[in-house]
Design a protein around this motif. Sequence first.
Motif, PDB file in Angstrom:
ATOM      1  N   LEU A  37       0.826  -1.200   0.000  1.00 18.26           N
ATOM      2  CA  LEU A  37       0.000   0.000   0.000  1.00 18.26           C
ATOM      3  C   LEU A  37       0.861   1.251   0.000  1.00 18.26           C
ATOM      4  CD1 LEU A  37      -2.825   1.226   0.094  1.00 18.26           C
ATOM      5  CD2 LEU A  37      -2.753   1.008   2.583  1.00 18.26           C
ATOM      6  N   ASP A  38       0.781   1.989  -1.088  1.00 19.09           N
ATOM      7  CA  ASP A  38       1.495   3.251  -1.260  1.00 19.09           C
ATOM      8  C   ASP A  38       0.549   4.353  -0.799  1.00 19.09           C
ATOM      9  OD1 ASP A  38       2.723   5.587  -2.304  1.00 19.09           O
ATOM     10  OD2 ASP A  38       3.541   4.468  -4.000  1.00 19.09           O
ATOM     11  N   VAL A  39       0.974   5.151   0.179  1.00 17.89           N
ATOM     12  CA  VAL A  39       0.088   6.180   0.730  1.00 17.89           C
ATOM     13  C   VAL A  39       0.518   7.591   0.331  1.00 17.89           C
ATOM     14  CG1 VAL A  39      -0.665   4.704   2.635  1.00 17.89           C
ATOM     15  CG2 VAL A  39       1.273   6.237   2.988  1.00 17.89           C
ATOM     16  N   ARG A  40       1.294   7.691  -0.755  1.00 12.92           N
ATOM     17  CA  ARG A  40       1.715   8.992  -1.278  1.00 12.92           C
ATOM     18  C   ARG A  40       0.600   9.559  -2.164  1.00 12.92           C
ATOM     19  NH1 ARG A  40       6.523   8.004  -4.664  1.00 12.92           N
ATOM     20  NH2 ARG A  40       5.265   6.227  -5.284  1.00 12.92           N
ATOM     21  N   THR A  41       0.877  10.648  -2.824  1.00 14.73           N
ATOM     22  CA  THR A  41      -0.107  11.275  -3.713  1.00 14.73           C
ATOM     23  C   THR A  41      -0.109  10.580  -5.076  1.00 14.73           C
ATOM     24  OG1 THR A  41       1.466  12.861  -4.647  1.00 14.73           O
ATOM     25  CG2 THR A  41       0.278  13.535  -2.632  1.00 14.73           C
ATOM     26  N   ILE A  50       6.325   1.181  -6.709  1.00 12.09           N
ATOM     27  CA  ILE A  50       6.697  -0.225  -6.658  1.00 12.09           C
ATOM     28  C   ILE A  50       5.623  -0.999  -7.415  1.00 12.09           C
ATOM     29  CG2 ILE A  50       7.038  -2.236  -5.171  1.00 12.09           C
ATOM     30  CD1 ILE A  50       8.109  -0.308  -3.027  1.00 12.09           C
ATOM     31  N   PRO A  51       6.022  -1.800  -8.413  1.00 13.54           N
ATOM     32  CA  PRO A  51       5.031  -2.561  -9.187  1.00 13.54           C
ATOM     33  C   PRO A  51       4.152  -3.420  -8.270  1.00 13.54           C
ATOM     34  CG  PRO A  51       7.209  -2.774 -10.166  1.00 13.54           C
ATOM     35  CD  PRO A  51       7.388  -2.078  -8.841  1.00 13.54           C
ATOM     36  N   ILE A 119       9.566   1.689 -10.382  1.00 10.65           N
ATOM     37  CA  ILE A 119       9.448   2.007 -11.809  1.00 10.65           C
ATOM     38  C   ILE A 119       8.767   3.351 -11.986  1.00 10.65           C
ATOM     39  CG2 ILE A 119       9.424  -0.400 -12.552  1.00 10.65           C
ATOM     40  CD1 ILE A 119       6.357  -0.133 -12.891  1.00 10.65           C
ATOM     41  N   SER A 120       8.982   3.957 -13.142  1.00 16.60           N
ATOM     42  CA  SER A 120       8.304   5.199 -13.506  1.00 16.60           C
ATOM     43  C   SER A 120       7.330   4.895 -14.625  1.00 16.60           C
ATOM     44  CB  SER A 120       9.324   6.225 -14.002  1.00 16.60           C
ATOM     45  OG  SER A 120      10.258   6.495 -12.991  1.00 16.60           O
TER      46      SER A 120
END
Length: 121
Positions: A37-41, A50-51, A119-120
């Motif tokens: 879980l990515d909690v950024r914007t 992160i894939p 990754i971008s």
Amino acid sequence: MKKFFAAVTAIISALAGAGCSSPTPVPAEIPDNAILLDVRTQKEFAERHIPGSLLIPHDQIAEKAPALLPDKNAPIALFCRSGRRSAIAKGTLESLGYTAVIDLGAIDNAAKVLNKETISQ
């Protein structure tokens, strides 16, 4: 002078409640079935992530978690840019009844612990 000390005490209390405390120790292994879980914007996520991670900005956790994370016993490994927002999100999830929340702190630390590359888009 009393007002000054009262204000300083209030600020310190607010900071402590905002996730400005020691990071949670990370377990030696993150379960394979953990939800990342990515909690950024959204903008930060688009720039680099992160894939396989799910995005829920930390300020939307209380609103979106019940629908997107229905199993409150599932392991959830969360992260952000520096670790501040992930600490806040961890507290929010735990207050909602989630039982297996792991705070990985910063995205770079999370990638290292998970042995994944960012990754971008």
